[in-house]
Design an enzyme around this catalytic site. Structure first.
Site, short mmCIF file in Angstrom:
data_model
loop_
_atom_site.label_atom_id
_atom_site.label_comp_id
_atom_site.label_asym_id
_atom_site.label_seq_id
_atom_site.Cartn_x
_atom_site.Cartn_y
_atom_site.Cartn_z
N GLY A 152 0.81 -1.22 0.00
CA GLY A 152 0.00 0.00 0.00
C GLY A 152 0.84 1.26 0.00
O GLY A 152 1.98 1.28 0.44
N ARG A 186 0.90 -5.07 -5.53
CA ARG A 186 0.97 -6.20 -4.60
C ARG A 186 1.55 -7.44 -5.29
O ARG A 186 1.33 -8.57 -4.86
CB ARG A 186 -0.42 -6.48 -4.02
CG ARG A 186 -0.93 -5.26 -3.24
CD ARG A 186 -2.19 -5.52 -2.43
NE ARG A 186 -2.68 -4.27 -1.83
CZ ARG A 186 -2.25 -3.78 -0.66
NH1 ARG A 186 -1.34 -4.43 0.05
NH2 ARG A 186 -2.72 -2.64 -0.19
N ASP A 201 4.44 -6.16 5.80
CA ASP A 201 4.86 -7.50 6.21
C ASP A 201 4.88 -8.51 5.06
O ASP A 201 5.72 -9.41 5.04
CB ASP A 201 4.02 -7.99 7.40
CG ASP A 201 2.54 -7.99 7.12
OD1 ASP A 201 1.75 -8.45 7.96
OD2 ASP A 201 2.13 -7.52 6.03
N THR A 211 4.32 0.46 7.16
CA THR A 211 2.93 0.21 7.46
C THR A 211 2.36 1.46 8.08
O THR A 211 2.79 1.88 9.15
CB THR A 211 2.73 -1.00 8.40
OG1 THR A 211 1.45 -0.90 9.03
CG2 THR A 211 3.81 -1.11 9.46
N ASP A 219 -0.29 1.84 9.43
CA ASP A 219 -1.03 1.49 10.65
C ASP A 219 -0.13 1.37 11.88
O ASP A 219 -0.63 1.18 12.98
CB ASP A 219 -1.76 0.15 10.47
CG ASP A 219 -2.97 0.26 9.55
OD1 ASP A 219 -3.36 -0.76 8.95
OD2 ASP A 219 -3.53 1.37 9.45
N ASP A 235 1.67 -1.06 12.83
CA ASP A 235 1.41 -2.33 13.52
C ASP A 235 2.57 -3.32 13.45
O ASP A 235 2.37 -4.53 13.55
CB ASP A 235 0.13 -2.98 12.96
CG ASP A 235 0.24 -3.27 11.47
OD1 ASP A 235 -0.76 -3.76 10.89
OD2 ASP A 235 1.29 -2.99 10.87
N ARG A 265 -7.35 -1.66 10.08
CA ARG A 265 -8.11 -2.89 9.85
C ARG A 265 -8.00 -3.83 11.04
O ARG A 265 -8.96 -4.40 11.52
CB ARG A 265 -7.59 -3.60 8.60
CG ARG A 265 -7.93 -2.91 7.31
CD ARG A 265 -8.94 -3.69 6.49
NE ARG A 265 -9.42 -2.84 5.38
CZ ARG A 265 -8.81 -2.75 4.22
NH1 ARG A 265 -7.72 -3.47 3.98
NH2 ARG A 265 -9.27 -1.94 3.30
#
Lengths: 342, 342, 342, 342
Positions: A10, A72, A104, A126, A128, A130, A172
């Protein structure tokens, strides 16, 4: 050395700053030659790349997105012999190493390649935040700032109308963006995937704030599911026009809150604006430092490793640390935030 | 408990978020009563304060400045018995503790009071990020973002005119803001107090960038002094109208660069805009966390300590760690940045 | 004089600046006394108001929302004798006039009251900029800036993924925000309610941009309906959980574009963030000028009129000009924008 | 047609949007060919230019500065036969017309060339908004927003310290930026070149605000000179190190205010950040519209004219209207602003 760079997965603010950091240091100190693969691993697989002379990275540090594009694509897709594909590319092009910037999935791929003898290092990405192996990932700060600014606006317009505003932010599986932007904006409820609240609990907080004269602000991570969601509540089926039955969790929650409490409630899904745009100064610095450190890893021959942030230092750790290392919001941080709203 | 809060020393984005964090947690969990001293220690000395019920801190987390005002007053000023003054105030008002938010001067005072038995805890504040006991201080992130945004603007206008732009940012003794904003903005030279460059070295970097077709951007910390500055070069005397002979170091450097290289050079002193305005989401979260942690220290009776950030955790350390602990930019960070410009 | 102020209808950045302009001028020049009605006409009907001394409006010019709150209450609701209600309030409180800040509904009500002899003047408010009697309405500029900033971000993240991004902005009946923000952000298609395009036409523009190597950006006004929308396409019915069948027009369009062209397409509904937040400098100035001009109207006894902007001048026109004067985007402006995308 | 474009004079946000507007419309509607002269008239004189295919202007609308560079070169410099130089260039390159984007100097030159038969049209540029022939010039809105944002920050930090903040904004001959940003930020004194105040008057306003509990904000246009400035007060001489004796008018005023009133006073010169950076959405739209309109002028053969904004319409007027048409702030606007501070 001749080094290849790719950005995969992403989009994330700061990708260009990572590229720039590696290229400028490599060019200045070592007269390295760089090539940039288009759209992540696709560019390696299909031998689609661009040269990256120093002038090509001029000024890109402050630009969002990635000049290399992303996708991707995966060299191991469909059972292909990814290592063989990449090895062939490296040989044909006299490459000394690859810097893979990605999430990841990308780092997992990088590790598989490393185990097969491919000289690759990683830069974790990332938005996020995470990834457990690093204190922060670049892009997260920018996403939090964009979300916070939007929440400030929602809060202000909610105040005028004495309404409850429900805002959905990215996240998410983990609630880091919701936690940080929610705390920053003074939310009255923060709904994280890690700590499911019941709809009753959410309504209780909203009512409490409303009774105190506030226009309640509810911040919801996109992956949040209410603890007591009835069957089928979260189904994302499509209708005959091909449209989704409903939007995100915020759009689900808002009418429910309004119905139960009789308080006018509106929802906003912040969506993709959180990923785009110029990275903050913080993210530009972090990403630049990670880029120069990744370049150092290549020159040190420390393949199979990725760079990370610990405190204020840039360190490196094995790529394997990126696997199965989801950094969820711990209970201590949840309670720290909860006490500020109830 | 009944707790007093004060903000002392220079203004810094995030002060209000610290106050809010402490008050909301104290009110929610413990039904604490808070009073806010006006203008730092002055409010304690002169018994000038306001009550801080929860509604008083509503929404202030995102507001810059401090609702309590600030000053450089000191209970030990002029040989006064500061401890006695404060003790009397605490007794007369049934106070259980004081949260002092301020820079090293404030924390030094807090420690003296602690040693005299006064129940005080500290929250470190320095927009320059020059406190060694903590990874980051709140307000620094905001100052870097403001500076970076301004540098982006200067770079853009410099590009149009093929000019060299010299920008002065905050940093009397340390170059953290210059380092971070300079890296973020892709400066061609960064001048830090810790690593004095000669004017020749500065000019060499400017010329190198200019010859490559760039509009050179020079970022200078306000406390930077060129290594080879001639005698009297940095004198700040006033003329007969009471005006300073010259402005900051940027205004000194610009004409010198222009004269030596024949490149049109302009200077801008960012000044006070770096301190003001809304704190970033990052600073609001950090300041809020520090505020709640300071409140915890009071309830735990851990006086004589101050809160700090280590990695992603909020910890506490003795106030004495704030004394004589100037965190200058280390050589490793200087070299990390230098490689990006020469 | 004793003057009442109310803000009615939807929230809009700049309302507070209007209030501030009127109060400061009235207080300074005339020692007027002001009261502020809570939540629009509701405050007049229910006699719920606050005093507005000059200190109450300190610093509010830059704050979004309205310190008076707003609602859609109407003194003529349900056949009530609105004029009688208001007249009684004016007599009981010795009022000399009312400044009503609101949209066409509010101005219509104001005109009815004026025709019944109530001393009222108007300040037009519509974030959509759809009032024909004035060149611009305050709040529009802010909404356009917020939308443009978001579109910039969407475009950037779209570029990284080679995706088409569909963004929905405010504009139920008119496309001014979509027109301005779309032009500013370099959209490849702008969909306005005034000029319905067919889905085929939209897809043609998207494909053309994509084939040129761009990540297509589609900007859609919320009230846009495709020219060839099949029956039931735009139904907003709810399902058994009380959730809307689908989101806004952007969420409808995106999957359709993706299906027809095979280009990954994502949607974002900017929503309520466009209304909230600090007004821009432009809107603060415009709103302030309108506020001082409204105050002048009251003192000049020019009731039944409203203030407006013509070029760079503030003028006043009869309230009747606000009725049935929807300012739709004219064809000349549509063609001017269209030529930039095809 | 084959059309040349140049940007001349000072940098200004929006220049790139003008270029983009003209190129895209010309390319799309007429298949025009464009060349861009480097650094204004210099590029014409020295035949130094770049081709401007449509892809070259992709995305530049939102970028500050000018991709063509700028300078103050003049084809009539030193008595040269400017018309002959330009005519020769046009003939050798088969040019059909030139679009000159610049300030009054550039437009004056354009008019001289027009009178000598050269096919040229103009787009007026002045960040100071001091051109009488148009309601607003592009770039002004951006400068006002940047200034306002900075003033907001100064006001906030001034509030914390109970200080007076003196801020200097652009405006050598006219006070439009000071007027707009000062009104937007709620300044307590606005000092415009057009309406010189005495130092006593300035101090009276400052004291009045201070006594009301405010932290006074003084906004000064760079060209402001106090009415009662003593002889030599505004001399800009240099000392033996080549440094200016003092900075801008703000740096002169601040210590004087502090000395007379005993109120701590700080100054900030906003400087070059006001010219740089991304243009606002407003300026992108205005500049784009002006660019497309300039292209239309060329195709209509309406040479010797320039585009301008009247209300919401783009019109064109003779270039001669740009000569000797300084738009100073009129007294009505001064009084409108003054009433808000005293």
């Amino acid at each position: 050395m001749k080094i290849g760079i790719l950005t995969s997965g992403g989009d994330c603010p700061g990708l260009n700053a990572v590229i720039r950091g590696a290229v400028i240091k490599g060019d200045r100190l070592f007269e390295d030659e760089f090539i940039g693969y288009r759209d992540g691993w696709r560019g390696v697989i299909e031998n689609d790349w661009m040269t990256l002379p120093r002038r090509r990275v001029r000024g890109i540090g402050r630009v969002g997105g990635t000049i290399l594009g992303t996708s991707r694509a995966n060299p191991f897709h469909d059972g292909q012999d990814g290592a063989e594909i990449v090895r062939r590319h490296l040989d044909e092009n006299d490459m000394d190493g690859i810097i893979a910037i990605g999430g990841d999935g990308t780092l997992f791929t990088a590790n598989r390649l490393h185990e097969a003898g491919i000289p690759v290092v990683g830069v974790p990405k990332t938005v996020d935040n995470d990834l457990d192996a690093t204190d922060y990932t670049f892009g997260f700060n920018t996403a939090v700032e964009i979300a916070t600014e939007s929440l400030d606006r929602l809060r202000m317009t909610g105040d005028s109308h004495h309404r409850c505003m429900v805002a959905e932010v990215m996240g998410r599986s983990v609630g880091w963006i919701a936690l940080h932007s929610g705390m920053a904006a003074g939310a009255h409820v923060i709904c994280l995937p890690e700590f499911p609240l019941t709809i009753d609990e959410i309504c209780a907080h909203v009512k409490s704030a409303f009774d105190r004269g506030r226009a309640p602000l509810v911040v919801v991570a996109e992956g949040f599911v209410p603890k007591d969601a009835p069957e089928g509540f979260m189904d994302y089926d499509l209708d005959e026009f091909g449209r989704p039955r409903f939007g995100g969790i915020a759009e689900v929650l808002a009418p429910v809150i309004e119905e139960r409490l009789g308080i006018e409630t509106r929802s906003t899904v912040l969506g993709h604006i959180q990923r785009g745009g110029e990275p903050t100064g913080y993210d530009r610095v972090l990403a630049t430092r990670l880029g120069t450190a990744a370049l150092d890893l290549v020159h040190a021959g420390r393949f199979g490793r990725m760079v990370a942030l610990r405190g204020t230092d840039i360190v490196d750790v094995p790529l394997t640390e990126a696997i199965d290392s989801l950094k969820a919001v711990p209970e201590s941080r949840w309670r720290e935030a909860q006490v500020l709203f109830g």
